[in-house]
Motif scaffolding. Structure first.
Motif, PDB file in Angstrom:
ATOM      1  N   PRO A  22      -1.636 -11.609  -3.737  1.00 35.06           N
ATOM      2  CA  PRO A  22      -2.564 -10.728  -4.440  1.00 35.06           C
ATOM      3  C   PRO A  22      -1.975  -9.381  -4.825  1.00 35.06           C
ATOM      4  N   ALA A  23      -1.201  -8.777  -3.931  1.00 34.35           N
ATOM      5  CA  ALA A  23      -0.647  -7.457  -4.246  1.00 34.35           C
ATOM      6  C   ALA A  23       0.293  -7.531  -5.436  1.00 34.35           C
ATOM      7  N   SER A  24       1.161  -8.533  -5.457  1.00 32.60           N
ATOM      8  CA  SER A  24       2.079  -8.687  -6.596  1.00 32.60           C
ATOM      9  C   SER A  24       1.318  -8.965  -7.884  1.00 32.60           C
ATOM     10  N   THR A  25       0.226  -9.750  -7.788  1.00 32.81           N
ATOM     11  CA  THR A  25      -0.581 -10.039  -8.967  1.00 32.81           C
ATOM     12  C   THR A  25      -1.203  -8.775  -9.529  1.00 32.81           C
ATOM     13  N   ILE A  26      -1.708  -7.913  -8.645  1.00 31.95           N
ATOM     14  CA  ILE A  26      -2.318  -6.663  -9.102  1.00 31.95           C
ATOM     15  C   ILE A  26      -1.276  -5.761  -9.754  1.00 31.95           C
ATOM     16  N   VAL A  27      -0.090  -5.724  -9.154  1.00 34.99           N
ATOM     17  CA  VAL A  27       0.985  -4.911  -9.726  1.00 34.99           C
ATOM     18  C   VAL A  27       1.313  -5.402 -11.128  1.00 34.99           C
ATOM     19  N   ALA A  28       1.428  -6.737 -11.300  1.00 38.59           N
ATOM     20  CA  ALA A  28       1.752  -7.289 -12.613  1.00 38.59           C
ATOM     21  C   ALA A  28       0.609  -7.082 -13.603  1.00 38.59           C
ATOM     22  N   THR A  29      -0.624  -7.186 -13.098  1.00 36.41           N
ATOM     23  CA  THR A  29      -1.776  -7.064 -13.995  1.00 36.41           C
ATOM     24  C   THR A  29      -1.887  -5.671 -14.582  1.00 36.41           C
ATOM     25  N   TYR A  30      -1.705  -4.671 -13.759  1.00 40.12           N
ATOM     26  CA  TYR A  30      -1.875  -3.299 -14.217  1.00 40.12           C
ATOM     27  C   TYR A  30      -0.567  -2.619 -14.608  1.00 40.12           C
ATOM     28  N   SER A  31       0.522  -3.413 -14.606  1.00 38.12           N
ATOM     29  CA  SER A  31       1.831  -2.901 -15.024  1.00 38.12           C
ATOM     30  C   SER A  31       2.197  -1.626 -14.262  1.00 38.12           C
ATOM     31  N   ARG A  53     -17.064 -10.429 -11.621  1.00 43.23           N
ATOM     32  CA  ARG A  53     -16.247  -9.207 -11.584  1.00 43.23           C
ATOM     33  C   ARG A  53     -15.027  -9.393 -10.687  1.00 43.23           C
ATOM     34  N   ALA A  54     -15.186 -10.148  -9.583  1.00 40.50           N
ATOM     35  CA  ALA A  54     -14.053 -10.375  -8.686  1.00 40.50           C
ATOM     36  C   ALA A  54     -12.975 -11.211  -9.368  1.00 40.50           C
ATOM     37  N   VAL A  55     -13.389 -12.236 -10.125  1.00 38.90           N
ATOM     38  CA  VAL A  55     -12.418 -13.052 -10.847  1.00 38.90           C
ATOM     39  C   VAL A  55     -11.714 -12.230 -11.915  1.00 38.90           C
ATOM     40  N   SER A  56     -12.459 -11.397 -12.622  1.00 36.64           N
ATOM     41  CA  SER A  56     -11.867 -10.564 -13.673  1.00 36.64           C
ATOM     42  C   SER A  56     -10.858  -9.575 -13.103  1.00 36.64           C
ATOM     43  N   ALA A  57     -11.129  -9.071 -11.901  1.00 36.00           N
ATOM     44  CA  ALA A  57     -10.254  -8.073 -11.284  1.00 36.00           C
ATOM     45  C   ALA A  57      -9.219  -8.690 -10.357  1.00 36.00           C
ATOM     46  N   VAL A  58      -9.153 -10.024 -10.268  1.00 40.25           N
ATOM     47  CA  VAL A  58      -8.231 -10.730  -9.367  1.00 40.25           C
ATOM     48  C   VAL A  58      -8.401 -10.210  -7.934  1.00 40.25           C
ATOM     49  N   ASP A  59      -9.647 -10.128  -7.512  1.00 42.00           N
ATOM     50  CA  ASP A  59      -9.974  -9.620  -6.177  1.00 42.00           C
ATOM     51  C   ASP A  59     -10.016 -10.804  -5.212  1.00 42.00           C
ATOM     52  N   TYR A  60      -8.858 -11.154  -4.635  1.00 38.40           N
ATOM     53  CA  TYR A  60      -8.739 -12.339  -3.791  1.00 38.40           C
ATOM     54  C   TYR A  60      -9.652 -12.302  -2.558  1.00 38.40           C
ATOM     55  N   SER A 119     -12.112  -5.108  -0.257  1.00 37.77           N
ATOM     56  CA  SER A 119     -12.147  -5.552  -1.646  1.00 37.77           C
ATOM     57  C   SER A 119     -11.058  -4.855  -2.442  1.00 37.77           C
ATOM     58  N   LEU A 120     -10.289  -5.630  -3.217  1.00 34.36           N
ATOM     59  CA  LEU A 120      -9.229  -5.036  -4.026  1.00 34.36           C
ATOM     60  C   LEU A 120      -9.796  -4.259  -5.209  1.00 34.36           C
ATOM     61  N   SER A 121     -10.899  -4.725  -5.765  1.00 34.08           N
ATOM     62  CA  SER A 121     -11.478  -4.063  -6.932  1.00 34.08           C
ATOM     63  C   SER A 121     -12.394  -2.915  -6.553  1.00 34.08           C
ATOM     64  N   ASN A 122     -12.785  -2.828  -5.276  1.00 31.72           N
ATOM     65  CA  ASN A 122     -13.656  -1.740  -4.812  1.00 31.72           C
ATOM     66  C   ASN A 122     -13.010  -1.018  -3.632  1.00 31.72           C
ATOM     67  N   PHE A 123     -11.684  -1.001  -3.609  1.00 31.43           N
ATOM     68  CA  PHE A 123     -10.944  -0.417  -2.485  1.00 31.43           C
ATOM     69  C   PHE A 123     -11.334   1.053  -2.298  1.00 31.43           C
ATOM     70  N   PRO A 124     -11.585   1.490  -1.041  1.00 32.80           N
ATOM     71  CA  PRO A 124     -11.380   0.797   0.244  1.00 32.80           C
ATOM     72  C   PRO A 124     -12.646   0.185   0.831  1.00 32.80           C
ATOM     73  N   ALA A 125     -13.617  -0.176   0.009  1.00 33.75           N
ATOM     74  CA  ALA A 125     -14.861  -0.728   0.532  1.00 33.75           C
ATOM     75  C   ALA A 125     -14.617  -2.089   1.171  1.00 33.75           C
ATOM     76  N   PRO A 126     -15.184  -2.368   2.344  1.00 36.69           N
ATOM     77  CA  PRO A 126     -15.055  -3.699   2.950  1.00 36.69           C
ATOM     78  C   PRO A 126     -15.731  -4.752   2.077  1.00 36.69           C
ATOM     79  N   VAL A 127     -15.207  -5.966   2.154  1.00 35.83           N
ATOM     80  CA  VAL A 127     -15.758  -7.066   1.358  1.00 35.83           C
ATOM     81  C   VAL A 127     -17.229  -7.304   1.694  1.00 35.83           C
ATOM     82  N   MET A 128     -17.580  -7.258   2.969  1.00 32.45           N
ATOM     83  CA  MET A 128     -18.954  -7.527   3.366  1.00 32.45           C
ATOM     84  C   MET A 128     -19.909  -6.454   2.858  1.00 32.45           C
ATOM     85  N   ALA A 129     -19.417  -5.222   2.677  1.00 32.14           N
ATOM     86  CA  ALA A 129     -20.269  -4.174   2.106  1.00 32.14           C
ATOM     87  C   ALA A 129     -20.562  -4.473   0.645  1.00 32.14           C
TER      88      ALA A 129
END
Length: 328
Positions: free
Chosen positions: A33-42, A283-290, A83-93
Motif C-alpha cells: 500500500p505505501a508504494s502504491t500511494i507513493v506511485a499514485t501521488y507521484s 472512496r476507499a477504492v478511489s484512494a487505494v485505502d487498503y 485509514s490511509l485516506s483519512n490519516f491518522p484517523a483509525p479505520v474503525m472511527a
C-alpha cells in the motif's frame, strides 16, 4: 439446540476462513500500500521517508506468519489500523461514522421490501387468476429490471432536483447530526425516503414473485383443504397456515438480503451522497485505502454470515421439522 450449535460451529469456521483470506489476499499481490500511494501521488520520497510512511501505516517487514498472528489479535480487539485516506484517523472511527446510516437505510429498505413483497405475493396467490395477480407481479418485475443507478438517478432528478420534494443529498440538513427530537427525526426521515424508496422499488418484484409461487404451492396441500372443510374462516386459513409455511423461502432470502445491506446499496448511496459504508467503500477504492477496504470487505462478509445464522435459528422456531431433523 444441537442443530443451532452445529450451525454456529459452521459459521464460526466460515468467519475464520474469511478473516484469513482477508489478510493474505492483499499481501500476496505485488507491491504494498505505501508504494502504491507513493506511485499514485507521484511523491518523491527517499528510502528513509518510505520506511517512516510504512511504520506510520502499520506495515512491517516481519515474517508473514507473525503478521498474521498480530492481525488476528488486532481483529479480535477491533483494531484495523489507520485509514490511509483519512490519516491518522483509525479505520474503525471512519467505519463508525457511516455504520449507523447504512444500517438505517439498509434495514429500512430490506424490511419494507420483505413485508410489502410478502403481502402482495400472498394476495396475488390467494386471488390467483384475478386482475391483481395478472398485473402486480409483472409490473414490479419490470421495475426491478432497471439497474439501481439508472432508477436512482431518475428518481433523484424528478423528485429531488425538479420537484424538490426531498433533499438532494446527505442524511440530514445540518453540518452535524441532528438531535434525536421530533424535528431531528423528521429531518432524517426526509433524507431517508428517496434512497430507501429506490431500493424498495427495485427489489420488490422478486419478493412478491417468490411469495406468490410459494403460496400457490402451499395452497394445494391437503391440510389446507382439510382446514377449509372443517369450516375455518378463510382469513385464518390464509394467515395461520398458508402464509406461515410460504414465508420460509422468503425468510431464507431475507438473510441474504440483510447480509448484503452494506454492499447492495453502494450505487444508491453514491447517487444520493448518503454517508453510509457503501459510499465509504467507493472512496476507499478511489484512494487505494487498503486498511479501510479490508475492514469493509470483512464487515460485509461477517454480516452475511451473521444474518444467515439468524435465519437458521429462526427456521427452528417457524418449522419444527428442521428442529426434529437436527436433533435426530
Amino acid at each position: 439446540m444441537y442443530y443451532i450449535a452445529k450451525r454456529l460451529a459452521f459459521y464460526v469456521l466460515a468467519a475464520f476462513v474469511a478473516i484469513t483470506v482477508n489478510f493474505f489476499l492483499p499481501r500476496l499481490t505485488p507491491g504494498d500500500p505505501a508504494s502504491t500511494i507513493v506511485a499514485t501521488y507521484s511523491t518523491s520520497l527517499n528510502a528513509e521517508s518510505l520506511a517512516a510512511l510504512k511504520a506510520a501505516y502499520g506495515l512491517t517487514d516481519e515474517p508473514l506468519l507473525q503478521q498474521y498472528l498480530t492481525y488476528l489479535g488486532n481483529v479480535l480487539r477491533g483494531d484495523f489500523g489507520r485509514s490511509l485516506s483519512n490519516f491518522p484517523a483509525p479505520v474503525m472511527a471512519v467505519i463508525g461514522a457511516g455504520f449507523g446510516w447504512s444500517i438505517l437505510l439498509g434495514l429500512t429498505s430490506v424490511l419494507l421490501s420483505f413485508v410489502l413483497g410478502s403481502v402482495l405475493g400472498a394476495i396475488a396467490a390467494w386471488r390467483r387468476g384475478g386482475w391483481f395477480d395478472k398485473l402486480t407481479p409483472p409490473v414490479l418485475l419490470f421495475l426491478g429490471s432497471f439497474p439501481y443507478f439508472f432508477l436512482a438517478l431518475l428518481l433523484f432528478y424528478v423528485f429531488c432536483f425538479k420537484l424538490g420534494w426531498f433533499p438532494m443529498g446527505n442524511a440530514y440538513s445540518s453540518v452535524n447530526p441532528p438531535a434525536l427530537n421530533l424535528a431531528g427525526v423528521g429531518d432524517i426521515l426526509m433524507h431517508l425516503i428517496a434512497p430507501a424508496f429506490t431500493i424498495v422499488l427495485v427489489s420488490l418484484g422478486p419478493w412478491t414473485l417468490n411469495m406468490r409461487n410459494a403460496m400457490i404451492g402451499v395452497l394445494s396441500e391437503d391440510y389446507l383443504t382439510l382446514a377449509e372443510a372443517k369450516g375455518l374462516q378463510p382469513r385464518r386459513v390464509l394467515l395461520s397456515h398458508a402464509v406461515r409455511t410460504a414465508l420460509l423461502p422468503n425468510i431464507t432470502a431475507l438473510g441474504a438480503a440483510v447480509g448484503a445491506v452494506f454492499s447492495g446499496q453502494l450505487l444508491t448511496e453514491i447517487v444520493f451522497t448518503y454517508p453510509g459504508l457503501g459510499y465509504s467503500l467507493m472512496r476507499a477504492v478511489s484512494a487505494v485505502d487498503y486498511p479501510l477496504m479490508q475492514a469493509l470487505f470483512l464487515i460485509i462478509t461477517l454480516s452475511v454470515l451473521a444474518a444467515n445464522f439468524f435465519v437458521d435459528t429462526l427456521y427452528v422456531l417457524l418449522d419444527p421439522r428442521v428442529r426434529t431433523g437436527g436433533e435426530a
